[in-house]
Design a protein around this motif. Structure first.
Motif, mmCIF file in Angstrom:
data_model
loop_
_atom_site.group_PDB
_atom_site.id
_atom_site.type_symbol
_atom_site.label_atom_id
_atom_site.label_comp_id
_atom_site.label_asym_id
_atom_site.label_seq_id
_atom_site.Cartn_x
_atom_site.Cartn_y
_atom_site.Cartn_z
ATOM 1 N N LEU B 142 0.832 -1.201 0.000
ATOM 2 C CA LEU B 142 0.000 0.000 0.000
ATOM 3 C C LEU B 142 0.870 1.255 0.000
ATOM 4 O O LEU B 142 2.034 1.229 0.392
ATOM 5 C CB LEU B 142 -0.923 0.015 1.221
ATOM 6 N N SER B 146 -3.076 4.719 -2.456
ATOM 7 C CA SER B 146 -3.863 3.480 -2.529
ATOM 8 C C SER B 146 -4.586 3.206 -1.220
ATOM 9 O O SER B 146 -5.699 2.681 -1.220
ATOM 10 C CB SER B 146 -2.980 2.296 -2.931
ATOM 11 N N ALA B 149 -7.487 5.302 -1.399
ATOM 12 C CA ALA B 149 -8.403 4.758 -2.411
ATOM 13 C C ALA B 149 -9.335 3.726 -1.775
ATOM 14 O O ALA B 149 -10.513 3.633 -2.136
ATOM 15 C CB ALA B 149 -7.609 4.123 -3.552
ATOM 16 N N LEU B 150 -8.805 2.958 -0.822
ATOM 17 C CA LEU B 150 -9.647 1.982 -0.118
ATOM 18 C C LEU B 150 -10.749 2.706 0.665
ATOM 19 O O LEU B 150 -11.893 2.256 0.717
ATOM 20 C CB LEU B 150 -8.795 1.125 0.818
ATOM 21 N N THR B 151 -10.386 3.845 1.255
ATOM 22 C CA THR B 151 -11.386 4.642 1.961
ATOM 23 C C THR B 151 -12.442 5.157 0.983
ATOM 24 O O THR B 151 -13.643 5.152 1.278
ATOM 25 C CB THR B 151 -10.718 5.833 2.676
ATOM 26 N N ARG B 153 -13.418 3.825 -1.830
ATOM 27 C CA ARG B 153 -14.336 2.760 -2.254
ATOM 28 C C ARG B 153 -15.300 2.398 -1.116
ATOM 29 O O ARG B 153 -16.469 2.117 -1.347
ATOM 30 C CB ARG B 153 -13.564 1.530 -2.730
ATOM 31 N N LYS B 154 -14.778 2.435 0.112
ATOM 32 C CA LYS B 154 -15.621 2.168 1.273
ATOM 33 C C LYS B 154 -16.773 3.180 1.313
ATOM 34 O O LYS B 154 -17.925 2.827 1.547
ATOM 35 C CB LYS B 154 -14.758 2.294 2.545
ATOM 36 N N GLN B 157 -19.247 2.467 -1.498
ATOM 37 C CA GLN B 157 -20.057 1.274 -1.192
ATOM 38 C C GLN B 157 -21.127 1.597 -0.148
ATOM 39 O O GLN B 157 -22.287 1.224 -0.282
ATOM 40 C CB GLN B 157 -19.171 0.152 -0.634
ATOM 41 N N ALA B 201 -4.501 5.329 -8.145
ATOM 42 C CA ALA B 201 -4.803 4.182 -7.282
ATOM 43 C C ALA B 201 -6.315 4.024 -7.334
ATOM 44 O O ALA B 201 -7.027 4.734 -6.645
ATOM 45 C CB ALA B 201 -4.318 4.419 -5.866
ATOM 46 N N ASP B 202 -6.747 3.121 -8.167
ATOM 47 C CA ASP B 202 -8.168 2.918 -8.411
ATOM 48 C C ASP B 202 -8.954 2.889 -7.088
ATOM 49 O O ASP B 202 -8.570 2.158 -6.181
ATOM 50 C CB ASP B 202 -8.329 1.574 -9.145
ATOM 51 N N TYR B 249 -4.247 2.594 11.359
ATOM 52 C CA TYR B 249 -4.310 1.564 10.319
ATOM 53 C C TYR B 249 -5.515 1.750 9.406
ATOM 54 O O TYR B 249 -6.632 1.978 9.874
ATOM 55 C CB TYR B 249 -4.366 0.166 10.953
ATOM 56 N N GLN B 250 -5.249 1.641 8.123
ATOM 57 C CA GLN B 250 -6.307 1.743 7.127
ATOM 58 C C GLN B 250 -7.316 0.603 7.288
ATOM 59 O O GLN B 250 -8.514 0.798 7.147
ATOM 60 C CB GLN B 250 -5.682 1.645 5.724
ATOM 61 N N ALA B 251 -6.798 -0.600 7.606
ATOM 62 C CA ALA B 251 -7.656 -1.780 7.643
ATOM 63 C C ALA B 251 -8.719 -1.673 8.719
ATOM 64 O O ALA B 251 -9.809 -2.216 8.582
ATOM 65 C CB ALA B 251 -6.814 -3.041 7.855
ATOM 66 N N SER B 252 -8.401 -0.955 9.820
ATOM 67 C CA SER B 252 -9.382 -0.853 10.890
ATOM 68 C C SER B 252 -10.049 0.508 10.913
ATOM 69 O O SER B 252 -10.808 0.831 11.806
ATOM 70 C CB SER B 252 -8.717 -1.151 12.242
ATOM 71 N N ASP B 257 -14.810 6.129 12.152
ATOM 72 C CA ASP B 257 -13.513 6.658 12.601
ATOM 73 C C ASP B 257 -13.149 7.918 11.818
ATOM 74 O O ASP B 257 -12.682 8.904 12.375
ATOM 75 C CB ASP B 257 -12.402 5.608 12.400
#
Lengths: 170, 391
Positions: B142, B146, B149-151, B153-154, B157, B201-202, B249-252, B257
Motif C-alpha cells: 500500500l 492506494s 483509495a480503499l477509503t 471505495r468504502k 459502497q 490508485a483505483d 491503520y487503514q484496515a481498521s 472513525d
C-alpha cells in the motif's frame, strides 16, 4: 534511507506464516500488527492465531505508483481480505486484471515473493489468488460469529512449512 | 476555556516545484514575509515552532528548526521542530497558540516547510508511506494514495455514491486553484476530464490527487493586547485550537472513525470559540485526495454522513454557497508540502478574514473561518477557528 538486513530478521521470517492476533479476553481477532492491546476491548494480552488462508475480497485498490520496494510489480491489486475467521487483512491479489477485480470474490492465500529490501534481500509473504475451490463457502459468516468458530484448519501440506519462531505471547 | 491569540503577520512562498530553492531558502522566505507583515524584528520572536515532516528523507537534513532559527535571525529564541504526519503544520500552529495562550510568551513564530522535489516520485512515495505503518500494514504494497483509495471505495459502497459524484469535488477545487496565484496546479477541469485523467490508485484518478510541492508558510502570533494596541492592523484572532489522534491503520479505519477524526476535535473547538458549524463562513479542509473533502465536511458538521460530496455538485460549498470550502483550491491545487500544509491553510483563512484573498477567491464579508488538517491513515485531526473581532 536504507533499511539494513538486520531488519529482515524481524520482518522477514514472521511474515512466512499467516496469522492474526486473538484477544485472550474477548476473543476478537485483529491483524498481526496489533500486539500491544485489543482494539475492541483494550485487553493487553493477545496470542497468535493461525489462519486457514481463505477469505473474500471486501475492498480493493490498484496501485499504479508503487513504493521503491515494489517497483516492477505495478500495476498490482491490493485488497482488503475478510478472512473466514473474521479478521480483515490487507494483501496483494494476484492473477486478476486490474479492471476485473470484484468485491465478493473468494480468494486463497499463497506464499509469494512480496518485495525487495534495500539490500536486495527478498521478502516472502502471503498474497492471495482467486480461489478455484469448486464448492466455495457461501457468504462469509458475520465477523463476531466467525471468531467464535474458526474455520477448519487446512493441513499445512500445501504450503512449504516455513520455519518460524514459536508463537509469541505478550 | 476561551482563547484569543492575535495573528500579527502571515507569509507564504509560492507553492510549486522550486528546484532553485533549498528547504532553508523556503523557510527563510516565508518567515521573513511573516515578520515583515507583522512589523516585528527577528529579535522580538521569543519562540519558533517549525513543522517539517521529512527532511531526513527528502533532503538529508535534520534539526531543521535550529537551522531556521539561525537563518531567520531569531536566536536566542527557543526553536523546536514538531512532526505529526500531514497534520504537522497544524500542530506547529497549535503549539504556537498554546505558548501565547499560556501567557508565557508575547510573540512567537509558527513556520511550516517542506521541500519534496529533490527526489523522484518513487522515493517520495516511499518516504510519505512512512507516515503510516510502513513496516506492517504497508508491507502489503500500500501507499498513501492506494490506502486512501480503499477509503474512497468504502465511502462509495456505504452511501451508493459514484465516481462521477465524487469528481465534482475536484472540479470545484480546480476552479479556484486556477485563480490562486500561489497554487501549484492552476487549471480548470470538467467532470469528464477528472474521470478521464490517468488512474493513480483505483478509484482515485490523477485530478483527485495532490501534487508533491515545495513550499513554506509562516505566521507571527501574539497576545491579544499587542494586536489590540495596533487598531490599524487587521484584527484577526485564532479563537480555538483542538487536536486529536485517531486510528493508525487503514484496515481498521471505519467511516465512523474517519468522521470522528474531525468531529471530536471540532466539537471541542466550536465550544472553545463559542460558535457553531452554521456560523462558519469559510473553511480550508484537508484534501490531499479528493475523497477527504466530503469526509471533512461531514466531520465538521456542515453535512450529514454520506452527504458531504453533494455541496460541490449543487454549489453549496462553492464561494457564494452556504459555506465556502477550499476557496484556495485546496491541497488538490495548492499541492501538499507536508509540514507546511497546516500553516498554509491558516494563512489562507487569515487572508479571507482580512479580505485580502486573491480575486475570485475572496468570500464576501468573511468573519469566521475554520481550518481542518488531518494526517496519517486516520491518525491526526487538527482544528483551528479564526475570527475577525473588531474593537
Amino acid at each position: 534511507m536504507t533499511v539494513s538486513a538486520i531488519e529482515f530478521t524481524r520482518l522477514g521470517a514472521p511474515k512466512l506464516h499467516l496469522f492474526a492476533m486473538k484477544c485472550d479476553k474477548c476473543k476478537e481477532l485483529s491483524p498481526w500488527w496489533e500486539r500491544s492491546h485489543c482494539y475492541k476491548c483494550g485487553h493487553d494480552t493477545l496470542t497468535e492465531f493461525e489462519l486457514a488462508g481463505k477469505g473474500e475480497i471486501t475492498n480493493y485498490t490498484v496501485v499504479y505508483y508503487p513504493p521503491r520496494e515494489f517497483l516492477g510489480q505495478e500495476p498490482y491489486v491490493v485488497g482488503h481480505i475478510l478472512m473466514d475467521e473474521g479478521v480483515t487483512l490487507p494483501a496483494p491479489v494476484m492473477g486478476v486484471a486490474p479492471d476485473a477485480v470484484e468485491v465478493g470474490t473468494r480468494v486463497a492465500a499463497t506464499l509469494r515473493r512480496m518485495k525487495l529490501g534495500h539490500e536486495g534481500d527478498i521478502y516472502y509473504s502471503y498474497k492471495f489468488v482467486v480461489d478455484d475451490d469448486p464448492a466455495p463457502k457461501k457468504a462469509a459468516p458475520a465477523r463476531r460469529a466467525a471468531a467464535k468458530k474458526p474455520a477448519a484448519k487446512k493441513p499445512a501440506a500445501k504450503k512449504p512449512a516455513p520455519r518460524r519462531p514459536a508463537a509469541r505471547k505478550k | 476555556m476561551s482563547m484569543r491569540v492575535g495573528v500579527l503577520g502571515i507569509g507564504k512562498t509560492p507553492h510549486k516545484i522550486q528546484h532553485e530553492k533549498s528547504l532553508k531558502d523556503l523557510g527563510v522566505e516565508a518567515g521573513r514575509k511573516a515578520m515583515a507583515d507583522a512589523g516585528v524584528d527577528p529579535s522580538e520572536i521569543q519562540m519558533l515552532y517549525v513543522g517539517n515532516v521529512g527532511s531526513v528523507g527528502f533532503n538529508y537534513e535534520n534539526s531543521t528548526a535550529l537551522m531556521a532559527a539561525h537563518h531567520l535571525g531569531v536566536v536566542p529564541a527557543g526553536a523546536v521542530r514538531v512532526e505529526a504526519a500531514c497534520g504537522t503544520g497544524a500542530w506547529a500552529l497549535h503549539l504556537g497558540c498554546v505558548a501565547i495562550a499560556s501567557g508565557l510568551y508575547d510573540t512567537v513564530m509558527v513556520l511550516g516547510m517542506e521541500k519534496m522535489n529533490d527526489l523522484a516520485t518513487v522515493e517520495g512515495t516511499s518516504i510519505i508511506a512512512q507516515a503510516a505503518d510502513s513496516k506492517e500494514e504497508y508491507f502489503s504494497g500500500l501507499t498513501f494514495p492506494s490506502g486512501t483509495a480503499l477509503t474512497a471505495r468504502k465511502y462509495m459502497q456505504a452511501y451508493g455514491v459514484s465516481e462521477e459524484d465524487l469528481a465534482h469535488t475536484s472540479v470545484k477545487n480546480h476552479f479556484y486553484g486556477a485563480r490562486n496565484p500561489s497554487a501549484h496546479l492552476r487549471f480548470e477541469c470538467t467532470v469528464e476530464e477528472v474521470m478521464n485523467s490517468p488512474k493513480v490508485a483505483d478509484p482515485l484518478k490523477l485530478y483527485e490527487v495532490c501534487p508533491m510541492t515545495d513550499a513554506a508558510s509562516a505566521l507571527v502570533l501574539c497576545r491579544e493586547e499587542i494586536l489590540r494596541a495596533q487598531p490599524n492592523r487587521p484584527q484577526v484572532y485564532v479563537t480555538a485550537t483542538s487536536m486529536a489522534s485517531g486510528t493508525w491503520y487503514q484496515a481498521s479505519d471505519t467511516l465512523d472513525d474517519a468522521y470522528n477524526l474531525f468531529h471530536r476535535p471540532a466539537t471541542r473547538a466550536y465550544e472553545m470559540a463559542g460558535v457553531t458549524a452554521k456560523d462558519i463562513d469559510v473553511a480550508e479542509i484537508y484534501n490531499s485526495f479528493a475523497i477527504q473533502e466530503p469526509l471533512g465536511i461531514e466531520g465538521l458538521g456542515f453535512a450529514k454522513m454520506g452527504q458531504g460530496w453533494k455541496g460541490a455538485k449543487d454549489g453549496s460549498t462553492w464561494l457564494d454557497g452556504k459555506i465556502a470550502v477550499n476557496p484556495s483550491g485546496g491541497l488538490l491545487c495548492k499541492g501538499h508540502p507536508l509540514g507546511a500544509t497546516g500553516a498554509t491553510q491558516a494563512v489562507d483563512i487569515v487572508e479571507q478574514l482580512r479580505g485580502t484573498a486573491p480575486e475570485g477567491m475572496q468570500r464576501a464579508d468573511a468573519e469566521i473561518g475554520i481550518s481542518a488538517c488531518r494526517g496519517g491513515p486516520g491518525s491526526v485531526g487538527a482544528i483551528h477557528i479564526y475570527q475577525r473581532l473588531e474593537g
